[in-house]
Design a protein around this motif. Structure first.
Motif, PDB file in Angstrom:
ATOM      1  N   LEU A 165      44.447  62.721  34.770  1.00 16.20           N
ATOM      2  CA  LEU A 165      43.949  63.976  35.329  1.00 16.20           C
ATOM      3  C   LEU A 165      45.084  64.891  35.768  1.00 16.20           C
ATOM      4  O   LEU A 165      44.969  66.121  35.698  1.00 16.20           O
ATOM      5  N   ALA A 166      46.198  64.309  36.197  1.00 18.73           N
ATOM      6  CA  ALA A 166      47.362  65.133  36.544  1.00 18.73           C
ATOM      7  C   ALA A 166      47.906  65.814  35.299  1.00 18.73           C
ATOM      8  O   ALA A 166      48.297  66.993  35.339  1.00 18.73           O
ATOM      9  N   ARG A 167      47.935  65.097  34.170  1.00 16.58           N
ATOM     10  CA  ARG A 167      48.395  65.711  32.916  1.00 16.58           C
ATOM     11  C   ARG A 167      47.438  66.810  32.464  1.00 16.58           C
ATOM     12  O   ARG A 167      47.854  67.854  31.955  1.00 16.58           O
ATOM     13  N   ARG A 168      46.143  66.592  32.678  1.00 17.56           N
ATOM     14  CA  ARG A 168      45.149  67.557  32.210  1.00 17.56           C
ATOM     15  C   ARG A 168      45.136  68.819  33.067  1.00 17.56           C
ATOM     16  O   ARG A 168      45.084  69.940  32.548  1.00 17.56           O
ATOM     17  N   HIS A 169      45.186  68.647  34.380  1.00 20.26           N
ATOM     18  CA  HIS A 169      45.003  69.795  35.278  1.00 20.26           C
ATOM     19  C   HIS A 169      46.304  70.373  35.834  1.00 20.26           C
ATOM     20  O   HIS A 169      46.310  71.486  36.349  1.00 20.26           O
ATOM     21  N   ARG A 170      47.389  69.605  35.753  1.00 17.58           N
ATOM     22  CA  ARG A 170      48.692  70.055  36.269  1.00 17.58           C
ATOM     23  C   ARG A 170      48.586  70.638  37.680  1.00 17.58           C
ATOM     24  O   ARG A 170      48.891  71.825  37.911  1.00 17.58           O
ATOM     25  N   PRO A 171      48.138  69.844  38.629  1.00 17.43           N
ATOM     26  CA  PRO A 171      47.974  70.357  39.995  1.00 17.43           C
ATOM     27  C   PRO A 171      49.313  70.661  40.648  1.00 17.43           C
ATOM     28  O   PRO A 171      50.347  70.078  40.293  1.00 17.43           O
ATOM     29  N   ASP A 172      49.284  71.578  41.596  1.00 14.43           N
ATOM     30  CA  ASP A 172      50.488  71.877  42.377  1.00 14.43           C
ATOM     31  C   ASP A 172      50.782  70.752  43.365  1.00 14.43           C
ATOM     32  O   ASP A 172      51.952  70.444  43.640  1.00 14.43           O
ATOM     33  N   VAL A 173      49.735  70.162  43.904  1.00 14.51           N
ATOM     34  CA  VAL A 173      49.850  69.151  44.958  1.00 14.51           C
ATOM     35  C   VAL A 173      48.929  67.985  44.627  1.00 14.51           C
ATOM     36  O   VAL A 173      47.844  68.185  44.071  1.00 14.51           O
ATOM     37  N   ALA A 174      49.365  66.771  44.944  1.00 20.36           N
ATOM     38  CA  ALA A 174      48.496  65.594  44.853  1.00 20.36           C
ATOM     39  C   ALA A 174      48.489  64.891  46.202  1.00 20.36           C
ATOM     40  O   ALA A 174      49.536  64.709  46.823  1.00 20.36           O
ATOM     41  N   LEU A 175      47.304  64.513  46.657  1.00 17.82           N
ATOM     42  CA  LEU A 175      47.144  63.722  47.867  1.00 17.82           C
ATOM     43  C   LEU A 175      46.711  62.329  47.433  1.00 17.82           C
ATOM     44  O   LEU A 175      45.657  62.170  46.796  1.00 17.82           O
ATOM     45  N   VAL A 176      47.505  61.323  47.753  1.00 19.74           N
ATOM     46  CA  VAL A 176      47.269  59.971  47.250  1.00 19.74           C
ATOM     47  C   VAL A 176      47.064  59.005  48.409  1.00 19.74           C
ATOM     48  O   VAL A 176      47.920  58.904  49.305  1.00 19.74           O
ATOM     49  N   ASP A 177      45.946  58.288  48.384  1.00 19.20           N
ATOM     50  CA  ASP A 177      45.687  57.269  49.391  1.00 19.20           C
ATOM     51  C   ASP A 177      46.717  56.156  49.226  1.00 19.20           C
ATOM     52  O   ASP A 177      46.953  55.669  48.119  1.00 19.20           O
ATOM     53  N   LEU A 178      47.322  55.755  50.314  1.00 19.56           N
ATOM     54  CA  LEU A 178      48.361  54.733  50.262  1.00 19.56           C
ATOM     55  C   LEU A 178      47.773  53.334  50.146  1.00 19.56           C
ATOM     56  O   LEU A 178      48.414  52.430  49.616  1.00 19.56           O
ATOM     57  N   HIS A 179      46.535  53.133  50.611  1.00 24.02           N
ATOM     58  CA  HIS A 179      45.925  51.800  50.645  1.00 24.02           C
ATOM     59  C   HIS A 179      44.637  51.807  49.844  1.00 24.02           C
ATOM     60  O   HIS A 179      43.599  52.251  50.332  1.00 24.02           O
ATOM     61  N   MET A 180      44.709  51.326  48.605  1.00 25.07           N
ATOM     62  CA  MET A 180      43.537  51.266  47.745  1.00 25.07           C
ATOM     63  C   MET A 180      43.379  49.845  47.233  1.00 25.07           C
ATOM     64  O   MET A 180      44.311  49.312  46.621  1.00 25.07           O
ATOM     65  N   PRO A 181      42.243  49.207  47.487  1.00 20.13           N
ATOM     66  CA  PRO A 181      42.033  47.833  47.014  1.00 20.13           C
ATOM     67  C   PRO A 181      42.240  47.728  45.503  1.00 20.13           C
ATOM     68  O   PRO A 181      41.698  48.516  44.730  1.00 20.13           O
ATOM     69  N   GLY A 182      43.082  46.792  45.094  1.00 18.45           N
ATOM     70  CA  GLY A 182      43.328  46.577  43.671  1.00 18.45           C
ATOM     71  C   GLY A 182      44.280  47.563  43.050  1.00 18.45           C
ATOM     72  O   GLY A 182      44.496  47.550  41.834  1.00 18.45           O
ATOM     73  N   ALA A 183      44.868  48.449  43.848  1.00 16.48           N
ATOM     74  CA  ALA A 183      45.818  49.429  43.320  1.00 16.48           C
ATOM     75  C   ALA A 183      46.898  49.691  44.366  1.00 16.48           C
ATOM     76  O   ALA A 183      46.666  49.563  45.561  1.00 16.48           O
TER      77      ALA A 183
END
Length: 228
Positions: free
Chosen positions: A45-63
């Protein structure tokens, strides 16, 4: 014609959190959220939409949010990435710091912190939740003193610039505050990073916060010492 809105990608494993963050962000006229997703879809989705900013959860089960951060930062047109975390997760925040996060925000950040934080990121600044910074002992670096040895090498102007980094200001905004050109501020930032041994301006901002706390502690202790 209005200004071009800031575009944001929200990465979180919880659909309710994703939708809540989208509603908060899109309550601002100058912010648009083209996509929200879990960790597995983030890079596509980052490649598709090329956002200026990404907010990423630091704690994701299984990731691992750190791996998502690294993947986004290594993309052809990397967004400015801030991690979303819970209070007191200092070791994970340190890992994100070393991985090059441009900001740290609490998942329960209020509108008056989240929206300005996104704007700062898009402008090239850093979004630093004060509560996250306070949770990092030693200025946010492993076993680092509140004032690293290189701090004594800073010029007066470099200290002025360093003092403003925790606010998340961009070079242009710091320049306006200090009556300096953006190029001069950039040069000062590069120099102070080298002297402090900081990998980026976010690390320098965390160190600056630690130095500020140390000064406040010393000031508070001074009257007691005088009385003795």
């Amino acid at each position: 014609m209005g200004s071009v809105p800031v575009t944001v990608l929200v990465v979180d494993d919880d659909a309710l959190v994703r939708d809540g963050l989208r509603r908060i962000l899109e309550s601002a006229d100058d912010i648009r959220v083209p996509a929200v997703c879990g960790p597995g879809e983030a890079l596509e989705l980052a490649r598709r939409h090329r956002p200026d900013v990404a907010l990423v959860d630091l704690h994701m089960p299984g990731a691992d949010g750190i791996e998502v951060l690294r993947g986004l930062r290594s993309s052809a047109r990397p967004p400015r990435v801030a991690v979303l975390t819970g209070f007191g997760a200092d070791e994970h925040v340190r890992r994100a710091l070393r991985a090059g996060a441009a900001g740290f925000l609490l998942k329960d950040s209020a509108v008056d912190e989240l929206i300005p934080g996104v704007r700062l990121l898009a402008a090239g600044g850093s979004a630093l939740s004060e509560r996250v910074v306070r949770s990092l002992p030693g200025g946010g670096q492993d076993a680092a003193p509140a004032e690293p040895p290189g701090a004594r090498l800073l010029t007066a102007r470099e200290r002025d610039v360093l003092e403003l980094l925790p606010s998340g200001m961009s070079n242009e905004e710091i320049g306006r505050r200090l009556f300096l050109s953006r190029t001069t501020v950039r040069d000062h930032v590069s120099s102070l990073l080298a002297k402090l041994g900081a990998a980026n301006r976010v690390q320098a901002a965390v160190i600056a916060s630690g130095m500020r706390r140390e000064r406040r502690t010393d000031s508070a202790a001074a009257p007691d010492a005088a009385e003795r």
